[in-house]
Motif scaffolding. Structure first.
Motif, mmCIF file in Angstrom:
data_model
loop_
_atom_site.group_PDB
_atom_site.id
_atom_site.type_symbol
_atom_site.label_atom_id
_atom_site.label_comp_id
_atom_site.label_asym_id
_atom_site.label_seq_id
_atom_site.Cartn_x
_atom_site.Cartn_y
_atom_site.Cartn_z
ATOM 1 N N LEU A 1 60.661 3.881 56.541
ATOM 2 C CA LEU A 1 61.633 3.379 55.574
ATOM 3 C C LEU A 1 62.678 4.449 55.281
ATOM 4 N N ALA A 2 63.780 4.010 54.675
ATOM 5 C CA ALA A 2 64.817 4.922 54.209
ATOM 6 C C ALA A 2 65.429 4.322 52.950
ATOM 7 N N VAL A 3 66.015 5.166 52.124
ATOM 8 C CA VAL A 3 66.581 4.725 50.847
ATOM 9 C C VAL A 3 67.991 5.299 50.728
ATOM 10 N N LEU A 4 68.962 4.435 50.398
ATOM 11 C CA LEU A 4 70.354 4.852 50.344
ATOM 12 C C LEU A 4 70.623 5.871 49.242
ATOM 13 N N GLY A 5 69.881 5.806 48.143
ATOM 14 C CA GLY A 5 70.115 6.735 47.047
ATOM 15 C C GLY A 5 69.381 6.310 45.793
ATOM 16 N N ASP A 6 69.664 7.017 44.692
ATOM 17 C CA ASP A 6 69.090 6.708 43.381
ATOM 18 C C ASP A 6 67.584 6.925 43.327
ATOM 19 N N VAL A 7 67.068 7.870 44.129
ATOM 20 C CA VAL A 7 65.653 8.218 44.079
ATOM 21 C C VAL A 7 65.437 9.212 42.937
ATOM 22 N N ARG A 8 64.484 8.911 42.046
ATOM 23 C CA ARG A 8 64.218 9.748 40.880
ATOM 24 C C ARG A 8 62.743 10.153 40.825
ATOM 25 N N VAL A 9 62.489 11.289 40.220
ATOM 26 C CA VAL A 9 61.123 11.680 39.890
ATOM 27 C C VAL A 9 60.849 11.157 38.486
ATOM 28 N N ILE A 10 59.894 10.222 38.369
ATOM 29 C CA ILE A 10 59.654 9.603 37.062
ATOM 30 C C ILE A 10 58.379 10.108 36.402
ATOM 31 N N GLU A 11 57.533 10.820 37.156
ATOM 32 C CA GLU A 11 56.303 11.316 36.533
ATOM 33 C C GLU A 11 55.749 12.501 37.307
ATOM 34 N N ARG A 12 55.228 13.476 36.553
ATOM 35 C CA ARG A 12 54.478 14.610 37.109
ATOM 36 C C ARG A 12 53.174 14.691 36.322
ATOM 37 N N PHE A 13 52.072 14.478 37.011
ATOM 38 C CA PHE A 13 50.769 14.425 36.353
ATOM 39 C C PHE A 13 49.891 15.558 36.852
ATOM 40 N N ARG A 14 49.378 16.362 35.913
ATOM 41 C CA ARG A 14 48.509 17.477 36.248
ATOM 42 C C ARG A 14 47.066 17.059 35.957
ATOM 43 N N SER A 15 46.241 17.046 36.992
ATOM 44 C CA SER A 15 44.850 16.647 36.820
ATOM 45 C C SER A 15 44.038 17.782 36.219
ATOM 46 N N GLY A 16 42.812 17.461 35.811
ATOM 47 C CA GLY A 16 41.955 18.474 35.222
ATOM 48 C C GLY A 16 41.597 19.572 36.194
ATOM 49 N N SER A 17 41.592 19.256 37.483
ATOM 50 C CA SER A 17 41.269 20.261 38.499
ATOM 51 C C SER A 17 42.471 21.105 38.884
ATOM 52 N N GLY A 18 43.637 20.791 38.316
ATOM 53 C CA GLY A 18 44.825 21.590 38.581
ATOM 54 C C GLY A 18 45.784 20.981 39.586
ATOM 55 N N GLY A 19 45.396 19.877 40.246
ATOM 56 C CA GLY A 19 46.284 19.234 41.209
ATOM 57 C C GLY A 19 47.481 18.578 40.538
#
Length: 253
Positions: free
Chosen positions: A97-115
């Motif tokens: 796939l490909a995307v023309l634009g408007d790609v955003r980071v909407i979440e960053r989740f840190r797990s208990g193990s550090g991932g």
């Protein structure tokens, strides 16, 4: 294991009779984003989950485990006014796939193990199939508002759209025709191709259609069997007020 039996034959027999399975490696998504000045940035997301909307008004989402450095780079590329564009995305369960634009980071989740798990999102309407070329990206299809001759050099697709070549007398740079653009292989492209296929199977032999193009909109009406005298092998067109009339059909040339 009995030395009388070949190890490879035994393994093949066990696989064929579902006694053992070949271990499968972890699922991975490969992501290539376009950067400033034509640069490309490659990222890897482990354990990806790709959710594709089935409506142009919907939103696609991709999530996966990432390194802190990659997550920061993704956020930086997507922080611009128009977001980021994806040149190529390969993930389990979907073709490239490909995307023309408007790609955003909407979440960053840190797990208990550090991932760190990152979630990207973009409007479904700007997603399409990735081009076969190494550079990837989306090939946009343009659907002519007015009827177009089938003999031009432009490459055509099942959606009714085409990719104009610059020297085409009808769709090239000099003509500058009005086209409805959409990402090739995307939701709109698939819907148009399905409608055309259904229409082709349901149109009776000899039927003609009158296409009136006015103010950028196409209005189509079935005219039954209509015969017209053509000039130089082309369909007759005539201006009607501020609209253009174009008669199409198997017996209308």
């Amino acid at each position: 294991m009995d030395p009388l039996f070949d190890r490879r034959q035994v393994a093949a027999w066990l696989l064929a009779h579902h006694k053992i399975e070949v271990p499968v490696g972890p699922a991975v998504a490969s992501l290539v984003l376009a950067g400033p000045g034509g640069t490309q940035h490659r990222f890897r997301l482990d354990g990806p989950h790709l959710a594709l909307a089935d409506d142009v008004a919907g939103e696609d989402q991709l999530s996966g485990w990432s390194t802190d450095a990659d997550a920061d780079a993704l956020a930086e590329l997507a922080a611009g006014e128009f977001g980021a564009s994806v040149r190529r995305l390969t993930a389990p369960g979907s073709g490239p796939l490909a995307v023309l634009g408007d790609v955003r980071v909407i979440e960053r989740f840190r797990s208990g193990s550090g991932g760190l798990r990152v979630t990207l999102a973009w409007p479904a309407r700007v997603r399409g199939a990735a081009a076969e070329e190494a550079a990837g990206g989306v090939v946009r299809h343009g659907v002519p508002y007015a009827g177009s001759g089938e003999g031009c050099a432009c490459r055509r697709y099942d959606c009714g759209g085409l990719v104009p070549v610059s020297w085409c007398a009808e769709h090239g740079d000099a003509a500058s025709p009005v086209l409805e653009w959409h990402p090739g292989g995307g939701i709109r492209c698939t819907a148009l191709a399905g409608r055309r296929s259904q229409a082709d199977s349901s149109v009776p032999s000899g039927a003609c259609f009158l296409n009136l193009v006015s103010a950028g909109h196409v209005h189509q009406a079935e005219m039954g069997t209509l015969r017209m005298r053509s000039r130089n092998g082309h369909r007759d067109r005539s201006p009607i007020g501020t609209a253009e009339a174009d008669v199409t059909g198997p017996n209308c040339l």
